[in-house]
Write a protein that holds these residues in place. Structure first.
Motif, short mmCIF file in Angstrom:
data_model
loop_
_atom_site.label_atom_id
_atom_site.label_comp_id
_atom_site.label_asym_id
_atom_site.label_seq_id
_atom_site.Cartn_x
_atom_site.Cartn_y
_atom_site.Cartn_z
N SER A 46 0.86 -1.18 0.00
CA SER A 46 0.00 0.00 0.00
C SER A 46 0.90 1.23 0.00
CB SER A 46 -0.89 -0.03 1.25
OG SER A 46 -1.76 1.06 1.25
N PHE A 47 0.85 1.96 -1.09
CA PHE A 47 1.71 3.13 -1.22
C PHE A 47 0.92 4.38 -0.81
CE2 PHE A 47 3.63 -0.12 -3.86
CZ PHE A 47 4.90 -0.13 -3.31
N VAL A 48 0.66 4.43 0.49
CA VAL A 48 -0.07 5.55 1.09
C VAL A 48 0.89 6.28 2.02
CG1 VAL A 48 -2.28 4.32 0.91
CG2 VAL A 48 -0.95 4.14 3.02
N SER A 49 0.40 7.34 2.64
CA SER A 49 1.26 8.07 3.55
C SER A 49 1.63 7.19 4.75
CB SER A 49 0.53 9.33 4.03
OG SER A 49 1.16 9.80 5.20
N PRO A 50 2.92 7.06 5.05
CA PRO A 50 3.32 6.24 6.21
C PRO A 50 2.85 6.83 7.52
CG PRO A 50 5.24 7.30 5.22
CD PRO A 50 4.07 7.60 4.32
N ARG A 51 2.51 8.15 7.49
CA ARG A 51 1.97 8.74 8.72
C ARG A 51 0.54 8.26 8.95
NH1 ARG A 51 1.67 14.41 9.12
NH2 ARG A 51 2.55 14.84 7.09
N TRP A 52 -0.16 8.00 7.86
CA TRP A 52 -1.55 7.55 7.98
C TRP A 52 -1.60 6.06 8.30
CZ3 TRP A 52 -6.43 10.13 6.56
CH2 TRP A 52 -6.28 11.52 6.43
N VAL A 53 -0.76 5.27 7.66
CA VAL A 53 -0.79 3.81 7.87
C VAL A 53 0.66 3.32 8.03
CG1 VAL A 53 -1.65 1.60 7.02
CG2 VAL A 53 -2.88 3.68 6.44
N PRO A 54 1.22 3.46 9.24
CA PRO A 54 2.63 3.13 9.46
C PRO A 54 2.98 1.67 9.13
CG PRO A 54 1.66 4.19 11.41
CD PRO A 54 0.55 4.01 10.43
N ARG A 108 -12.48 10.83 6.30
CA ARG A 108 -11.64 10.25 7.35
C ARG A 108 -10.53 9.38 6.76
NH1 ARG A 108 -16.07 10.86 10.79
NH2 ARG A 108 -15.55 11.31 12.93
N ASN A 109 -10.82 8.71 5.66
CA ASN A 109 -9.86 7.73 5.13
C ASN A 109 -8.82 8.36 4.22
OD1 ASN A 109 -9.00 4.98 4.94
ND2 ASN A 109 -9.88 4.87 2.89
N ILE A 110 -9.27 9.29 3.35
CA ILE A 110 -8.31 9.87 2.40
C ILE A 110 -8.35 11.39 2.38
CG2 ILE A 110 -7.92 7.87 0.89
CD1 ILE A 110 -10.12 8.87 -0.95
N ASN A 111 -9.02 11.96 3.40
CA ASN A 111 -8.92 13.39 3.63
C ASN A 111 -9.49 14.25 2.51
OD1 ASN A 111 -8.19 15.37 5.43
ND2 ASN A 111 -6.12 15.64 4.63
N CYS A 112 -10.51 13.76 1.84
CA CYS A 112 -11.17 14.57 0.80
C CYS A 112 -12.58 14.03 0.56
CB CYS A 112 -10.36 14.55 -0.50
SG CYS A 112 -10.19 12.94 -1.23
N CYS A 237 -10.14 -1.82 9.09
CA CYS A 237 -9.66 -0.60 8.44
C CYS A 237 -9.34 0.40 9.53
CB CYS A 237 -10.71 -0.05 7.49
SG CYS A 237 -10.23 1.54 6.79
N PRO A 238 -8.15 1.00 9.50
CA PRO A 238 -7.78 1.93 10.56
C PRO A 238 -8.73 3.12 10.65
CG PRO A 238 -6.05 1.82 8.86
CD PRO A 238 -7.08 0.80 8.52
#
Ligand SMILES: CC(C)(COP(=O)([O-])OP(=O)([O-])OC[C@H]1O[C@@H](n2cnc3c(N)ncnc32)[C@H](O)[C@@H]1OP(=O)([O-])[O-])[C@@H](O)C(=O)NCCC(=O)NCCSC(=O)C[C@@](C)(O)CC(=O)[O-]
Length: 287
Positions: A46-54, A108-112, A237-238
């Motif tokens: 998962s190439f998401v923000s590591p701050r969102w999903v460490p 909440r999940n992707i901020n948009c 899901c976080p």
């Protein structure tokens, strides 16, 4: 015997939510064991923000180390171009954008908003097409949302249609919090099927209230032939409080066998992979 495609999402959807620190070694060994069981479609990164999903921060390293036998396809989440660039560099076979049928969950999940997310996905799909990469789309909260409650079938179908029109080859209709029943899942699928054929739809059902297998059977009755599942029933899901794991791959394969469907997966080896990751989680240090 009808062939059912299983997309194993345990290494991503399953592990992303675990509270313990899972080593890259463990992630790679899990993937190796899944391949040994005959699993061919694996969402491993998962190439998401590591701050969102460490927990997914080592996705590039996981992809660098996993084996690459012929016939195995690796999938990864890519919410934006930054994610797509990383996925391309890591050599994944297919990427996934993830939208939602619920405004509250989308924020909440992707901020948009939902509309903003679809605009963000557009360049991801365009670039992926240029690179010859297939794109999957998710519609989270396709049946119910932890913040908004029940979701209208037409709302889920509308997002599915938009993703399909933008070029997603497969849309995973996701019961993120496992509230779906055969009745509500079929109503949602019926709304989708007014706009796109069953061959473009997949079922992604969490098992919070134990109805995921029934939902899969009902979805097969609606013509679907692709389902996501997670080895050992890992997951959640976080950003969806209360969501428990995806339906367990072992349970799905066993039930599909009973129903006379072929998955190409060896149940004994799949159970071994499940036992491996359960043990690893029990013995891993807390984050
Ligand atoms: C979408 C964003 C990035 C927007 O997050 P944002 O904060 O709005 O984005 P931004 O563009 O303002 O970027 C903020 C920071 O994130 C970085 N960033 C930005 N993009 C990336 C990227 N791709 N990879 C790595 N880093 C990234 C970017 O570089 C920047 O770093 P900084 O300058 O602050 O150090 C954020 O909200 C996010 O990462 N969300 C992911 C949430 C997530 O992964 N949730 C779980 C998966 S969805 C799910 O499980 C459901 C599903 C699919 O299974 C189906 C179902 O069951 O429902």
């Amino acid at each position: 015997m009808a062939r059912i495609k299983i997309v194993e999402v345990g290494p991503r959807d399953g592990l992303q939510n675990e509270k313990v620190l899972i080593s890259t070694d463990t992630k790679v060994e899990l993937v190796e064991r899944l391949i040994a069981a005959g699993v061919t479609h694996i969402e491993a990164a998962s190439f998401v923000s590591p701050r969102w999903v460490p927990q997914m921060a080592d996705s590039a390293e996981v992809m660098r180390r996993v084996p690459r036998p012929a016939g195995v396809r690796y999938l990864a989440l890519t919410p934006n171009l930054q994610g797509l660039d990383a996925a391309l560099a890591a050599g994944v076979h297919e990427v996934a954008v993830f939208g939602s049928a619920s405004e509250a969950f989308s924020r909440r999940n992707i901020n948009c908003s939902i509309a903003e997310s679809l605009e963000r996905f557009r360049p991801v799909l365009a670039r992926a097409r240029d690179e010859g990469l297939k794109v999957r789309g998710y519609v989270s909260c396709a049946v119910a949302c932890p913040y908004e409650g029940a979701i209208a079938p037409e709302a889920a179908a509308e997002v599915a249609l938009r993703l399909h029109q933008m070029g997603c080859h497969e849309i995973a209709m996701s019961d993120t919090i496992g509230r779906g029943t055969p009745g509500t899942v079929c109503a949602m699928l019926a709304a989708c099927l007014k706009h796109l054929p069953a061959a473009h739809l997949a079922g992604h059902y969490h098992d919070t209230f134990g109805s995921a297998l029934a939902n899969i059977e009902a979805s097969i009755g609606m013509g679907l032939g692709t389902f996501d599942s997670s080895v050992a029933g890992l997951g959640g899901c976080p950003y969806a409080e209360g969501a428990t794991g995806n339906v367990a791959s072992e349970a799905v394969v066993a039930r599909l066998q009973e129903l006379g469907h072929d998955t190409g997966i060896d149940l004994t080896r799949l159970r071994e992979a499940g036992a491996f990751i359960r043990h690893a989680l029990l013995t891993a240090p807390r984050r």
